[in-house]
Scaffold this active site. Structure first.
Site, PDB file in Angstrom:
ATOM      1  CG  ASP A 270      -5.653  -1.783  -2.865  1.00  0.00           C
ATOM      2  OD1 ASP A 270      -5.017  -1.411  -3.863  1.00  0.00           O
ATOM      3  OD2 ASP A 270      -5.482  -2.890  -2.337  1.00  0.00           O
TER       4      ASP A 270
ATOM      5  CG  HIS B  43      -2.554  11.453   0.714  1.00  0.00           C
ATOM      6  ND1 HIS B  43      -3.900  11.731   0.837  1.00  0.00           N
ATOM      7  CD2 HIS B  43      -2.002  12.539   0.149  1.00  0.00           C
ATOM      8  CE1 HIS B  43      -4.144  12.931   0.338  1.00  0.00           C
ATOM      9  NE2 HIS B  43      -3.016  13.446  -0.078  1.00  0.00           N
TER      10      HIS B  43
ATOM     11  CE  LYS C 101      -5.752   2.818 -13.170  1.00  0.00           C
ATOM     12  NZ  LYS C 101      -6.579   3.210 -12.089  1.00  0.00           N
TER      13      LYS C 101
ATOM     14  CB  CYS D 134       1.171  -0.671   0.960  1.00  0.00           C
ATOM     15  SG  CYS D 134       2.203  -1.885   1.804  1.00  0.00           S
TER      16      CYS D 134
ATOM     17  CB  CYS E 262      -1.732  14.940  -3.204  1.00  0.00           C
ATOM     18  SG  CYS E 262      -1.249  15.786  -1.685  1.00  0.00           S
TER      19      CYS E 262
END
Length: 130
Positions: free
Chosen positions: A29, A37, A52, A70, A125
């Site tokens: 989140d 990342h 989504k 995650c 990204c």
């Protein structure tokens, strides 16, 4: 059609990342914004993941392998991977996705192992690694 989810190590992912038919899906989140990342990963936060899913399916068109993660890949990563597999099973058409994987130890393990991370704020990204 995908029925099962497998785990992948960071070393295996480094090798797979070289292939154009893979997509990495980061389901963290808010911590993604603060913690960096994996370069080139797509961000679909776990708290809004289900609604989504159609957008995710558009983003990964042409990919046959999706790798979820995650922070630790203990709850959100595997859970979202399972939701995707169930969504694909409910679809009437072939999505072309053959492998759904979960990154062992998640982003935290990836970064702790000294693997490259990206600190850009671009969406999507572009894949600049540090």
């Amino acid at each position: 059609m995908v029925r099962s989810i497998s785990y992948i190590t960071g070393t295996q992912l480094l090798t797979l990342k070289r292939h154009p038919n893979i997509a990495i899906v980061d389901v963290r989140d808010d911590e993604r914004v603060y913690d960096a990342h994996i370069a080139g990963s797509l961000h679909f936060a776990s708290d809004t993941f289900v609604e989504k899913l159609p957008k995710l399916m558009q983003e990964v068109k042409g990919k046959d392998t999706l790798v979820f993660h995650c922070a630790l890949s203990q709850v959100r990563g595997p859970s979202c991977a399972r939701k995707l597999v169930d969504y694909i099973a409910a679809m009437k058409e072939d999505a072309g996705i053959q492998n759904v994987l979960v990154l062992e130890r998640g982003f935290n393990g990836w970064e702790a192992s000294g693997r490259p991370v990206c600190r850009c704020t671009n969406i999507p990204c572009k894949g600049e690694e540090e």
